[in-house]
Design a protein around this motif. Sequence first.
Motif: not given
Length: 634
Positions: A51-53, A178-179, A188-193, A219-225
């Motif tokens: 979720x945090x991604x 992954x996180x 990570x830099x892109x998402x922070x921006x 996030x969806x793939x990891x949450x589903x697994x």
Amino acid sequence: MTAGVRGAVVLLVVLAGLLALGVFAPDLDFPSFYLVLLGTAFFWIAQTSSWNLLSGYAGYFSFGQAAYVGVGAYCTAVLTGRHGVSFYWTVPLAAVLCGLLALGIGAVAFRLGSLRGEIFALLTLAVPFILSALARINGDIDGGQGTIVTPPEAPGDLDFQQFQYLLALIVAAVAVGVSYLVQHSRAGSALTAIHDDEDVAEVLGVPTFRYKILAIVAGGVLGGVAGSVYALQIGFVTVESVFGLTIPLFVIVMAVLGGRSHWLGPVLGALLIVGLQDRLSSYGLDSWNAIFLGAILVVLVAAAPDGLYARLKARPWAALIAFVVVCGTLAIVNLWGEELDWVLAGMLAAAAVAIVLGTRREPVPAQPEAEAVAATVSTVELEPDDDVPPVGDVVVECRNVAKHFGGVRALEDVSLDIRAGELIGLIGPNGSGKTTLVNLLSGTFRPTRGEIRVGGKDITRLAPHQIAHVGMARTYQIPKPFGSMTVRDNVATAIMFGREPMSLRAARPLAEEHLATVSLDHLADSHPASLNLHQRQLLETARAIASGPKVLLLDEALAGLNPAELDNAVRVVRRIHRSGITIVIVEHLLRVLNQVCTRIVVLDRGTKLADGEPRTVMSDPDVVRAYLGRQAHV
């Protein structure tokens, strides 16, 4: 060894220890109850980390985590329980289905720029409601009766509890890994921006849509697994158990509690909440779960909105001492509870100490504003006024450009050529269309009509990040630095996503060179919140030139400055111009523009009123009337 490498080493060591614990649990007489409890913790760690991604790193708050859990759980339950498919085939299928679901949500939400903030949250909240209704009315999926999961045979000498534990651990480890990798990468830099200011990030060269899609799909793939493995843990899947509000609410509380800006935050939050839930259940206080969680969330939002990780990082030794003292004292005295009670009490004590002591504040020099300005100005050498680059070929062409906002015609049939080496002053009364033109040139707006070319390439329909890569950069009337980044990383982000992409480590030394250009290199480790207005404007300028633009658009970069700051800003503008960058500066200080500009363009009521050499333009009667009124004598 860098902090990132140390974190990776610690993560691998902990993983190896937990794997060994699962494999050799019977030999160690490790109680099965603890394996079950840790398996539950691993499920929540996987969910909060996935979720945090998007919701933590990028700031797109989602209430839809239950959609991925539900799809993953029902994929496993239906295929194993009703169709005899091997559990091992259902896990990758759950990953694919949840990835496609996340891709669909992202494609809809992120293509519509208005779906941000609470609107995006409401959209994601609707998804699990829709899916739960479909599962409830469809007899092939659930039909309101629930679905039994057929468990596979545990491999080797493992018993089923060990098998479940190891599966949950592996999924959680992948999610945390992954996180971790995302945070320490360009993504990570892109998402922070994006989190700090998405529009600025896009104009700076960050392909925001691409990175948001990457985050939501991962996030969806990891949450589903994790949901698929969760179905095996609970054994019987119902709509309420996987599609209900419990999952997203718990995920949000855990992530907010631990801290959403770091990969370790959701792990801390999940461990604390799972431990608290277990202890409440052991004392028959299950009905108090929601009350305790609500109280924790209220206290945390008020006392530590940045989460526990930031507080623990600022006061690690104080928190560790509190944990050891409380946990050790309870163990020695042995008058209350058992081992888990003591550990939880120690964790709560460490969290309380970290929150009370507060975060480590960034040191700010104890000097008045004037002295701070003087310290910045004194580093700028006076440079001659006549060392200007020659005027070259046309780099920007505007042909009959118009921009309408409903019935308001902000710009109408503006044609303009900008040549290499020019320093153009763009002036006009308030509301004349200056900032609108800057927004069109940078891609923030698209023209209603007309054509804009940069270096011969039509940019009229390009995305802002593509226009940045063509060679356009800008600043803003009100500075918009990325607040969660240091001054150095603000500039490094522009370099990372420029025309020649590079890593953060490679970009940082180059960022310091650009900071030296504007005399901010001594503040490289500071955060924008500690800078004054002038310094924030200089930071924006450094960030803009770091992308290597052909044309720099300065939107009122001299506004609000005192005389000392103004002189310093003019020196910086001249220095940048001498480096070969073409500049368009929007400004109301005509005295300054007369000194620095090679050409003046005047807009009035959305049309071009005058264009030419500064003194000629300033003496134009039409220009004087535009500024002073129609009755002015000239």
